[in-house]
Scaffold this active site. Structure first.
Site, mmCIF file in Angstrom:
data_model
loop_
_atom_site.group_PDB
_atom_site.id
_atom_site.type_symbol
_atom_site.label_atom_id
_atom_site.label_comp_id
_atom_site.label_asym_id
_atom_site.label_seq_id
_atom_site.Cartn_x
_atom_site.Cartn_y
_atom_site.Cartn_z
ATOM 1 C CB SER A 1 -0.895 0.009 1.236
ATOM 2 O OG SER A 1 -0.114 0.314 2.371
ATOM 3 C CE LYS A 2 -2.124 6.927 -2.260
ATOM 4 N NZ LYS A 2 -3.198 7.819 -1.888
ATOM 5 N NE ARG A 3 0.392 0.531 5.878
ATOM 6 C CZ ARG A 3 1.018 -0.625 6.049
ATOM 7 N NH1 ARG A 3 2.143 -0.680 6.725
ATOM 8 N NH2 ARG A 3 0.527 -1.737 5.549
ATOM 9 N N GLY B 1 5.554 3.294 0.091
ATOM 10 C CA GLY B 1 6.171 4.145 -0.923
ATOM 11 C C GLY B 1 5.290 4.163 -2.156
#
Ligand code: GLU
Length: 467
Positions: free
Chosen positions: A238-240, A242
């Protein structure tokens, strides 16, 4: 049988690497078998679908070079197909109107939960003789009551679902709009899809879609459910972790072939081969060899592949992608040397096209100031050889790296300096930095005029700081 595959994104966000990988696998499977690759935009969720996301997905597909043979089709424009399929099922008694109120369904659910039963519809309207009046019904699919559905998954093997576990799914809402699993089944049938390749978060939908397809009189396609991609901490990517948007990789300076190569290997292998050209991917990819377990995203490896493709791709190809990044940095490729030559000079050092574009700036734009760590090389000692060089360069007959190198070497000797003792101040004078490609290559690319102007500027700087 002609192979027909599809990529069917829901436009509720950008094209992320997971979606791009399933698209790639579908695309490769079609290409390998000389089949067709279809793009279908599943935009029936009006609240979450946006035109912006559609554009982002199309842009991502284009950048990656995954061209589609048919589409893009939009589910919101295919209402009549769903309506016809719905009428067919209703007419043949394979679907039915359900008039149950929300209150009734909620009470049913609460009762089942209280008895620790799995909540499900109780078939109340399945064989209703006299429908109530004044109620707009939903349409439910008459799922078989017993038996099993076997999904012969190309990756996971046989996965068995009991019909008794599957509900009588709502296939159309009371306003007549079709629901998700129904539109997918109708479209796969209507578009004559032979191979569905998609994320394994859809595996639970597959037995429902198979039942609907069979009720429609269709032969279900073959299914391949691709395991998900994890981040480096073992959690779903996920966006976490990167960048996950394909276009973010473009912005970060990756070549599309590096990302494609990375994605094809993420969950699939051919021996221990790491580098695959597109033709090799098409020839060697086999959906049956996709891993059954999830794969972890590794940015280091992607960077390594990017460097490989920057170094080994045709310079004109790299230049094409580089010019986009130069534009973003406000550098005009027309204001300096041939971009292809700049690529050749810089490709050994750059891990990304962003780095390369930043490094290319010295050839196209004046720099504002000398780097702090480099300016110490501009000493009074450098002034006499600089003046001599400026003259020498003006008269140099062949503007070639070898001749330039010779002139710098001769000038150093004439001033009692080693080559390095002149090359380094010269590098600072013409680039403003302590590091650059070889000085003769740099000066050659920079050109006679700009080199001489920058030497003049360095001389002025030396004079100012020495006094
Ligand atoms: N629209 C679905 C998604 O974006 C994919 C459905 C499918 O491939 O069948 O997750």
């Amino acid at each position: 049988m002609t192979v027909r595959t599809r990529f069917a994104p829901s436009p509720t966000g950008y094209l992320h690497v997971g979606g791009a990988r399933t698209a790639l696998y579908s695309w490769l499977h079609a290409r390998k078998h000389g089949g067709a690759f279809i793009l279908r935009i599943e935009d029936t969720d009006l609240a979450r679908s946006t035109a912006e996301s559609v554009n982002a997905i199309l842009e991502g597909m284009t950048w990656l070079g995954m061209e589609y043979d048919e589409g893009p089709f939009y589910q919101t424009q295919r209402t009549e197909h769903y309506r016809a399929a719905l009428d067919k099922l209703l007419k043949e008694g394979k679907a039915y109107h359900c008039y149950c109120s929300r209150e009734r369904l909620e009470a049913l659910r609460a009762g089942q939960m209280a008895h620790k039963e799995k909540p499900r519809y109780d078939h109340h309207c399945r064989d209703l003789k006299t429908p109530p009046s004044g109620v707009a019904p939903v349409v439910r699919f008459k799922n078989p009551l017993d038996g099993e559905v076997v999904v012969h998954d190309e990756i996971k093997g046989a996965v068995i679902f009991q019909n008794s576990e599957l509900d009588d799914l709502i296939i159309a809402r009371s306003d007549g709009s079709p629901t998700y699993n129904f539109t997918v089944a109708v479209d796969d049938w209507d578009m004559r899809v032979t191979h569905v390749i998609r994320g394994d978060d859809h595996l639970n939908n597959t037995p429902r879609q198979i039942n609907i397809l069979k009720a429609l009189g269709a032969t279900p396609p073959s299914y391949s459910h691709v395991p998900m991609i994890l981040g480096n901490d073992g959690q779903r990517l996920s966006k976490r972790h990167g960048a996950v948007s394909v276009m973010q990789y473009r912005e970060d300076g990756f070549l599309p072939e590096a990302l494609l190569n990375y994605l094809v290997r993420l969950g699939w292998a051919h021996g221990d081969q790491e580098i695959f050209s597109l033709d090799e991917m098409i020839a060697l990819f086999d959906i049956k060899n996709v891993n059954r377990s999830a794969s972890a995203f590794n940015t280091e490896k992607l960077l390594w592949l990017n460097q490989h493709y920057i170094k080994t791709s045709a310079p004109a190809h790299v230049a094409h992608h580089l010019s986009w990044h130069m534009g973003r940095l406000g550098i005009d490729p027309a204001e300096g040397p041939e971009l292809v030559e700049v690529v050749k000079a810089l490709r050994e050092r750059a891990k990304t096209l962003v780095e390369m574009a930043e490094a290319s700036a010295i050839f196209y734009k004046d720099f504002n100031q000398y780097e702090e760590s480099a300016v110490k090389h501009l000493t009074a000692q450098a002034a006499p050889p600089f003046s001599a060089l400026r003259e020498g360069l003006a008269g140099l007959a062949a503007w070639e790296p070898a001749a330039i190198h010779q002139l710098i070497a001769d000038t150093a000797v004439a001033h009692g300096l080693t080559l390095g003792k002149l090359a380094q101040p010269l590098r600072v004078a013409v680039t403003g930095k302590a590091a650059s490609p070889p000085i003769d290559v740099t000066v050659h690319l920079l050109g006679r005029e700009k080199t001489r102007q920058r030497i003049t500027r360095a001389l002025a700087h030396i004079e100012k700081t020495a006094s």
